[in-house]
Design a protein around this motif. Structure first.
Motif, PDB file in Angstrom:
ATOM      1  N   GLY A 222     -74.813 -28.139  19.053  1.00 28.79           N
ATOM      2  CA  GLY A 222     -74.718 -29.561  19.370  1.00 28.79           C
ATOM      3  C   GLY A 222     -73.430 -29.921  20.070  1.00 28.79           C
ATOM      4  N   SER A 223     -72.361 -29.147  19.838  1.00 27.66           N
ATOM      5  CA  SER A 223     -71.079 -29.430  20.486  1.00 27.66           C
ATOM      6  C   SER A 223     -71.189 -29.286  22.001  1.00 27.66           C
TER       7      SER A 223
ATOM      8  N   LEU B 210     -74.319 -21.913  23.927  1.00 31.41           N
ATOM      9  CA  LEU B 210     -75.772 -21.833  23.988  1.00 31.41           C
ATOM     10  C   LEU B 210     -76.272 -20.665  24.827  1.00 31.41           C
ATOM     11  N   SER B 211     -75.599 -20.404  25.934  1.00 31.75           N
ATOM     12  CA  SER B 211     -76.095 -19.384  26.849  1.00 31.75           C
ATOM     13  C   SER B 211     -74.948 -18.833  27.683  1.00 31.75           C
TER      14      SER B 211
ATOM     15  N   VAL C 270     -61.601 -19.496  26.032  1.00 33.19           N
ATOM     16  CA  VAL C 270     -62.220 -20.808  26.170  1.00 33.19           C
ATOM     17  C   VAL C 270     -63.643 -20.673  26.687  1.00 33.19           C
ATOM     18  N   THR C 271     -63.814 -19.905  27.759  1.00 30.94           N
ATOM     19  CA  THR C 271     -65.153 -19.764  28.326  1.00 30.94           C
ATOM     20  C   THR C 271     -66.067 -18.968  27.407  1.00 30.94           C
ATOM     21  N   ASP C 272     -65.478 -18.196  26.496  1.00 30.80           N
ATOM     22  CA  ASP C 272     -66.287 -17.418  25.562  1.00 30.80           C
ATOM     23  C   ASP C 272     -66.827 -18.291  24.429  1.00 30.80           C
ATOM     24  N   GLY C 273     -66.313 -19.504  24.309  1.00 25.87           N
ATOM     25  CA  GLY C 273     -66.865 -20.413  23.322  1.00 25.87           C
ATOM     26  C   GLY C 273     -65.892 -20.768  22.218  1.00 25.87           C
ATOM     27  N   ILE C 274     -65.365 -22.002  22.230  1.00 21.92           N
ATOM     28  CA  ILE C 274     -64.453 -22.446  21.174  1.00 21.92           C
ATOM     29  C   ILE C 274     -65.144 -23.446  20.261  1.00 21.92           C
ATOM     30  N   TYR C 275     -66.396 -23.778  20.562  1.00 22.94           N
ATOM     31  CA  TYR C 275     -67.084 -24.813  19.800  1.00 22.94           C
ATOM     32  C   TYR C 275     -67.878 -24.197  18.660  1.00 22.94           C
ATOM     33  N   ARG C 276     -68.142 -25.021  17.630  1.00 21.60           N
ATOM     34  CA  ARG C 276     -68.680 -24.489  16.379  1.00 21.60           C
ATOM     35  C   ARG C 276     -70.198 -24.498  16.316  1.00 21.60           C
ATOM     36  N   GLN C 277     -70.845 -25.437  16.979  1.00 19.86           N
ATOM     37  CA  GLN C 277     -72.283 -25.605  16.847  1.00 19.86           C
ATOM     38  C   GLN C 277     -72.920 -25.819  18.221  1.00 19.86           C
TER      39      GLN C 277
ATOM     40  N   ARG D 119     -78.923 -17.937  23.770  1.00 26.38           N
ATOM     41  CA  ARG D 119     -78.481 -16.947  22.800  1.00 26.38           C
ATOM     42  C   ARG D 119     -79.370 -16.970  21.563  1.00 26.38           C
ATOM     43  N   LYS D 120     -79.661 -15.785  21.037  1.00 26.96           N
ATOM     44  CA  LYS D 120     -80.517 -15.709  19.854  1.00 26.96           C
ATOM     45  C   LYS D 120     -79.900 -16.473  18.685  1.00 26.96           C
TER      46      LYS D 120
END
Length: 666
Positions: free
Chosen positions: A54-55, A149-150, A45-52, A218-219
């Protein structure tokens, strides 16, 4: 029944449960325990489950809304995106609330008793904020959506009347199976990240709110926000010498671009006719207020109809950033740029309103009040939410829901104005327990039919739970199976859920569990609503066509009569006289001597009925043909030709003229 916590404390929880299972001989000695989440799930979850990217912004805006903020200000540093700041004037977090957030990722204090103790929920209702808003957040992972994002960010938060503000720097770890380490009990654990926290004295004790500051973006996120894939494709197409290469158009509106070479943060511009360097192309002016600027952004999408394309699509008009802003404005709880449809009267939308039936084979019924809003007529409440007290500003834009219901462009469609179908479901009656049905369900909805939907991204159904949505418009209308492709492309639908459906929302809040009872119920309701819309729209279109045919027929008859009148007056040198009247009667008639002021013929001997089934269309054709025959009789009389023939020859002549008319038309 055995207690699973009676085992010795020096063995693992798994071994305790295993020992209890071994001792659970016979059903009377069953073991009862609870399901638990593995550390690696939280790590994912903390590693990122969102797609964009903007999420992440959407989730942070939702957190601010749940904290009773009235304003959220986002500075993205566009088009470079080196630093992003999200600030709100919500309640802020006390040290206790922050501590709970850090140590309970995925265990939100919202919607629970502890939320009241930490000051993040209402004292009387754990499902509402301290000031009464229905909560959007549910499981406590919204803040950590920033990992999209970061991997590092700073939290600055303060509650009212606290002389100190709390600052926390968070560095998230990238998940890797190799990073798991056994603890003292031999269990593999994963450390999600490091947090450094301190307190500083505040200059103003009355201030409150939270700021999230993202650095080291993040790049991949930077490239996405900069629309790097679009601009690279444009550059490659321009540099290609192959005449057969596919042309790639730059987005019509964009925030500017940066150099992807050595000086990667340098802005790239083009010179206009005056020689001035221009870096962006936006539909608003620098002098516009944020509210005016956003309205111009919305108008820019509608203005594309008939200019560059009949069906404007967001990703062809805007770069990623502007597209993201548009999607955010659809997702979060905000007022509409054009007013809520439930509050707009028939006079304001120039539309025709219908009330949808909840019966399995029900029919939509028209609302007759023109000066009363559908909200008043049907007792709707979705328009009463406190979104007007919530403002979100991203850089130069103050967001609003970008859906227009009035002043829409005209089309050549038979129905030129909107048809608006509104319904609600207050109860979800079922004899089965809540574990099976999902519990109570209440919602309101509209289906807005208009000949042209712009942008095409708004063709479909959008579900909002307590005013918020992470999904986009579903162009399949929840897999509607009936072939209504043209009609479905002319419908915008929103479903406002007041109670229920939360359980069907997946963890990323961007999709649903389609098998959940609430989702299944809404699917059936929506499909019934579409059938009612199609039936009413077809019936209304047929009525309009009938009216138009009658109007066109009367106009044609007038033109036909004018030809006969003109010939009669010219041949008789009398500009006020009228040609003789003509009657084509049903049944036999007494064939009296033909007089110059009156002609009578049996209709069935002159006009032969058509062999095919009689329809409204053929009925109109027959009426026009009858008027043409009458005009021909008058025309022949103008030249004195009918009187030279016996009545039997007159009938034959006229019948053969009619046959020629039919043959010519076919």
């Amino acid at each position: 029944m055995q207690n699973t916590h009676d085992a010795a404390p020096n063995i693992t929880k798994d071994q305790q449960l295993a020992n209890s299972i071994r001792q659970s001989v016979n059903a009377e000695n069953y073991v009862q325990t609870t399901l638990q989440t593995d550390e690696r799930v939280i790590a994912r979850v903390t590693d990122g489950i969102y797609r964009q990217p903007g999420s992440a912004l959407r989730e942070l805006i939702s957190n601010a809304y749940d904290a009773d903020a009235t304003e959220v200000i986002i500075d993205t540093d566009a088009p470079r995106f080196q630093r992003i700041t999200i600030s709100d004037d919500g309640h802020g977090m006390s040290p206790e609330a922050l501590a709970h957030l850090i140590h309970h990722i995925g265990g939100s204090a919202k919607r629970s008793q502890i939320g009241k103790e930490l000051g993040v929920t209402s004292n009387s209702d754990p499902l509402r904020s301290p000031k009464g808003r229905r909560l959007i957040g549910k499981i406590g992972i919204g803040l950590f959506s920033v990992s999209q994002l970061s991997q590092s960010f700073q939290i600055i938060t303060k509650i009212k009347d606290d002389p100190f503000r709390t600052i926390a720097t968070v560095v998230l770890k990238q998940y890797s199976d190799s990073d798991t380490k056994p603890n003292e009990n031999g269990e593999n654990t994963f450390e999600s990240g490091k947090v450094t926290i301190w307190r500083e004295r505040a200059n103003d004790t009355a201030t409150h709110g939270t700021s999230i500051i993202l650095t080291k973006i993040r790049k991949q996120a930077i490239d996405t926000l900069r629309s790097a894939d679009i601009w690279n494709a444009v550059d490659q197409a321009e540099q290609s010498a192959d005449e057969d290469s596919i042309s790639v158009d730059a987005p019509k509106y964009h925030i500017g671009r940066v150099n992807f070479g050595q000086n990667e943060n340098e802005l790239v511009g083009t010179s206009d006719l005056s020689g001035e360097k221009k870096f962006d192309h936006l539909p608003w002016d620098q002098s516009d207020t944020p509210t005016e600027a956003f309205k111009k952004l919305v108008e820019a999408a509608w203005d594309e109809i008939g200019v560059t394309t009949p069906n404007p699509k967001l990703d062809r008009i805007f770069d990623y950033y502007l597209n993201m802003v548009w999607q955010l404005s659809l997702a979060v709880p905000l007022p509409y740029v054009d007013g809520h449809l439930f509050s707009l009267t028939k006079e304001e939308t120039s539309g025709k309103y219908y009330s949808l039936s909840n019966q399995p084979k029900g029919h939509a019924s028209e609302l007759s009040e023109e000066s009363t809003s559908p909200a008043t007529q049907l007792g709707l409440t979705a328009h009463k939410e406190s979104y007007g007290h919530f403002n979100v500003r991203i850089d130069d834009l103050s967001l609003a829901r970008p859906i227009k219901y009035r002043d829409l462009p005209q089309t050549q469609n038979a129905i030129t104005h909107p048809l608006i179908f509104i319904g609600k479901c207050d109860t979800y009656a079922s004899p089965h327990p809540a574990e099976i049905t999902g519990g109570p369900l209440a919602f309101e909805a509209y289906l807005f039919w208009t000949p042209k939907i712009a942008p095409v991204d708004h063709q479909g159904a959008l579900i909002r739970i307590h005013g918020s949505s992470g999904t986009l418009f579903d162009s399949t209308f929840m897999k509607y199976q009936v072939s209504e492709q043209t009609r479905l492309r002319q419908i915008t639908c929103e479903i406002f859920v007041h109670d229920g459906l939360d359980g069907a929302l997946n963890i990323d809040r961007e999709s649903f569990n389609n098998a959940h009872p609430h989702y299944v119920f809404i699917t059936k309701w929506l499909h019934s609503a579409i059938r009612q819309l199609a039936t009413a729209q077809k019936k209304y279109a047929a009525k309009l066509r009938e009216t138009n045919r009658y109007s066109n027929r009367e106009e044609s008859i007038t033109q036909i009569q004018q030809v006969a009148q003109k010939a009669w007056r010219r041949e008789h040198d009398d500009m006020v006289s009228a040609p003789p009247t003509v009657a084509l009667t049903d049944g036999d008639i007494f064939e009296s001597k033909v007089r110059t002021d009156s002609f009578r013929f049996p209709k069935q001997e002159i006009i032969q009925p058509r062999p095919n089934k009689r329809t409204l269309k053929t009925a109109h054709q027959e009426k026009i043909e009858e008027e043409k025959i009458k005009a021909i009789i008058q025309l022949l009389a103008s030249y004195g030709l009918l009187e030279q023939l016996p009545i039997s020859k007159q009938k034959s002549l006229l019948r053969e003229i009619h046959e020629i008319m039919i043959a010519a038309e076919s």
